[in-house]
Design an enzyme around this catalytic site. Sequence first.
Site, PDB file in Angstrom:
ATOM      1  N   ASP A 254       0.831  -1.222   0.000  1.00 41.22           N
ATOM      2  CA  ASP A 254       0.000   0.000   0.000  1.00 41.22           C
ATOM      3  C   ASP A 254       0.862   1.269   0.000  1.00 41.22           C
ATOM      4  O   ASP A 254       2.095   1.195   0.070  1.00 41.22           O
ATOM      5  CB  ASP A 254      -0.929  -0.057   1.229  1.00 41.22           C
ATOM      6  CG  ASP A 254      -2.274   0.591   0.983  1.00 41.22           C
ATOM      7  OD1 ASP A 254      -2.390   1.428   0.069  1.00 41.22           O
ATOM      8  OD2 ASP A 254      -3.221   0.275   1.736  1.00 41.22           O
TER       9      ASP A 254
ATOM     10  N   ASP B 113     -10.090   3.707  -3.392  1.00 40.88           N
ATOM     11  CA  ASP B 113     -10.776   2.498  -2.931  1.00 40.88           C
ATOM     12  C   ASP B 113     -12.194   2.354  -3.484  1.00 40.88           C
ATOM     13  O   ASP B 113     -12.938   3.333  -3.580  1.00 40.88           O
ATOM     14  CB  ASP B 113     -10.876   2.500  -1.396  1.00 40.88           C
ATOM     15  CG  ASP B 113      -9.526   2.245  -0.747  1.00 40.88           C
ATOM     16  OD1 ASP B 113      -8.510   2.228  -1.467  1.00 40.88           O
ATOM     17  OD2 ASP B 113      -9.506   2.058   0.478  1.00 40.88           O
TER      18      ASP B 113
ATOM     19  N   GLU C 261      -1.145   1.906  -5.089  1.00 42.44           N
ATOM     20  CA  GLU C 261      -0.950   3.344  -4.823  1.00 42.44           C
ATOM     21  C   GLU C 261      -2.075   4.174  -5.442  1.00 42.44           C
ATOM     22  O   GLU C 261      -1.928   5.362  -5.669  1.00 42.44           O
ATOM     23  CB  GLU C 261       0.465   3.825  -5.147  1.00 42.44           C
ATOM     24  CG  GLU C 261       0.910   3.791  -6.573  1.00 42.44           C
ATOM     25  CD  GLU C 261       0.413   4.948  -7.383  1.00 42.44           C
ATOM     26  OE1 GLU C 261      -0.573   4.727  -8.120  1.00 42.44           O
ATOM     27  OE2 GLU C 261       0.989   6.051  -7.332  1.00 42.44           O
ATOM     28  N   TRP C 262      -3.226   3.489  -5.645  1.00 40.83           N
ATOM     29  CA  TRP C 262      -4.507   4.143  -5.956  1.00 40.83           C
ATOM     30  C   TRP C 262      -4.515   4.885  -7.302  1.00 40.83           C
ATOM     31  O   TRP C 262      -5.353   5.762  -7.530  1.00 40.83           O
ATOM     32  CB  TRP C 262      -4.916   5.107  -4.827  1.00 40.83           C
ATOM     33  CG  TRP C 262      -4.563   4.627  -3.463  1.00 40.83           C
ATOM     34  CD1 TRP C 262      -4.780   3.361  -2.970  1.00 40.83           C
ATOM     35  CD2 TRP C 262      -3.898   5.343  -2.419  1.00 40.83           C
ATOM     36  NE1 TRP C 262      -4.300   3.266  -1.686  1.00 40.83           N
ATOM     37  CE2 TRP C 262      -3.761   4.471  -1.330  1.00 40.83           C
ATOM     38  CE3 TRP C 262      -3.424   6.662  -2.310  1.00 40.83           C
ATOM     39  CZ2 TRP C 262      -3.151   4.857  -0.135  1.00 40.83           C
ATOM     40  CZ3 TRP C 262      -2.815   7.039  -1.124  1.00 40.83           C
ATOM     41  CH2 TRP C 262      -2.686   6.147  -0.061  1.00 40.83           C
ATOM     42  N   GLY C 263      -3.536   4.586  -8.156  1.00 38.55           N
ATOM     43  CA  GLY C 263      -3.500   5.258  -9.450  1.00 38.55           C
ATOM     44  C   GLY C 263      -3.047   6.698  -9.352  1.00 38.55           C
ATOM     45  O   GLY C 263      -3.122   7.447 -10.332  1.00 38.55           O
TER      46      GLY C 263
HETATM   47  C1  GLA Z   1      -5.990   1.448   1.565  1.00 38.81           C
HETATM   48  C2  GLA Z   1      -6.150   0.444   0.428  1.00 38.81           C
HETATM   49  C3  GLA Z   1      -7.270  -0.516   0.780  1.00 38.81           C
HETATM   50  C4  GLA Z   1      -6.961  -1.240   2.072  1.00 38.81           C
HETATM   51  C5  GLA Z   1      -6.716  -0.234   3.179  1.00 38.81           C
HETATM   52  C6  GLA Z   1      -6.183  -0.897   4.447  1.00 38.81           C
HETATM   53  O1  GLA Z   1      -7.099   2.276   1.699  1.00 38.81           O
HETATM   54  O2  GLA Z   1      -6.387   1.105  -0.779  1.00 38.81           O
HETATM   55  O3  GLA Z   1      -7.483  -1.451  -0.276  1.00 38.81           O
HETATM   56  O4  GLA Z   1      -5.832  -2.061   1.881  1.00 38.81           O
HETATM   57  O5  GLA Z   1      -5.771   0.754   2.795  1.00 38.81           O
HETATM   58  O6  GLA Z   1      -5.930   0.007   5.474  1.00 38.81           O
END
Ligand code: GLA
Length: 393
Positions: free
Chosen positions: A147, A203, A180-182
């Site tokens: 993450d 997310d 890393e969420w893009g």
């Molecule tokens: C981030 C990630 C999620 C999850 C949470 C856990 O938000 O994007 O998919 O793994 O952390 O804390």
Amino acid sequence: MRTIFFAIVLVSSASHMFAQDSALAPTPPMGWNSWNKFECNVSEDLIKQTADAMVKSGMKDAGYQYVIIDDCWQVARDKDGNILADPQRFPSGIKALADYVHAAGLKFGIYSDVGTKTCAGRPGSLGHEYQDARQYAAWTVDYLKYDWCNTITQDGHAAYSLMRQALDASGRPIVLSICEWGSHTPWLWGKDAGGNLWRTTGDIKDRWQGRVKWPAGDCCSNGVVDIVDQQVGLDSFAGPGHWNDPDMLEVGNGGMTDTEYRSHFSLWAILAAPLIAGNDVRNMRPEIRDILTNKEVIGVDQDQPGSEGKRVKKNGDLEVWAKQMKDGSRAVILFNRGSAEHQVSVNWEDIGYPNHLQAAVRDLWDKKDLGRFTGSFSASVVSHGVVMVMVKP
Ligand code: GLA
């Protein structure tokens, strides 16, 4: 000078020993992850019961492989810096748990973070990359979700390459899931960093639509259609060993209708997305199990060698998505995002076929052959629903 040059060449070619081997994720990884349903409420009992349920429910037979513990399994480091699992929640230790999952014929995954702390505030891997990778290998971990919280000034490409090198140096083939969420266009460097999949968005939440900014302002949470819209234009970056990841599945978590869950699953399949279930598989309604284990829809996702499908037509709320299959067929989704039932059609020219072509059409949810069609196919699609077909000349 020359010696240094050769040394660099040697190090960099060895560093991607497993990463460049698309054997690690030849098709989009399939499995289950604890986060979407259980968040920090993880324990060895939950993981063991889930592994058993994946076998019993038919999910393993349908192709689901990895059982992944997300955030909150870890509590601290010992005086030598070794990462420690929560002794209350995992009294038998992580190795024993991995053994249990492996004995069920499944693979075992774990979670950490590039920064000082995970998103839930547990110890991150910064400064401990090699030590953690060695520990994961000793525990027989097969998959690491890594993450991006609390990263200070790190560069994504460099940080994920470092973990890939550490995993490779451990001597165990371990799938690296870049999370890393893009935020920093990981589709441009994720493959080079040795990632086998990379999140393309913030997310997912168990809702149809609605983007919400995170308090820190760095990213956001999304409904299913928000995520789908963010996949447009990314298809060419995916392929065997390196996949776009529009986040884990919410199918069965209760915030959407079964029609919406079917659409969610169908779209993930056409996107060649990793299929990581995120529900309580110990207690699934048959309708949810039928969605998650539809082998024909999963076959679209897992077609080898993989290519990602894309949106080929948009007319307001009515869309057509298509994926070219290895045998030349097209998997096609007629998608209605609107609030009333509507006719949606695909013309053969939308999916790269000449209009005079006659093709067999099969409904992948009704599991019925619909006959042969020339030039186009159309169907009535309920609100928020899909009709998903295979078109085979
Ligand atoms: C981030 C990630 C999620 C999850 C949470 C856990 O938000 O994007 O998919 O793994 O952390 O804390």
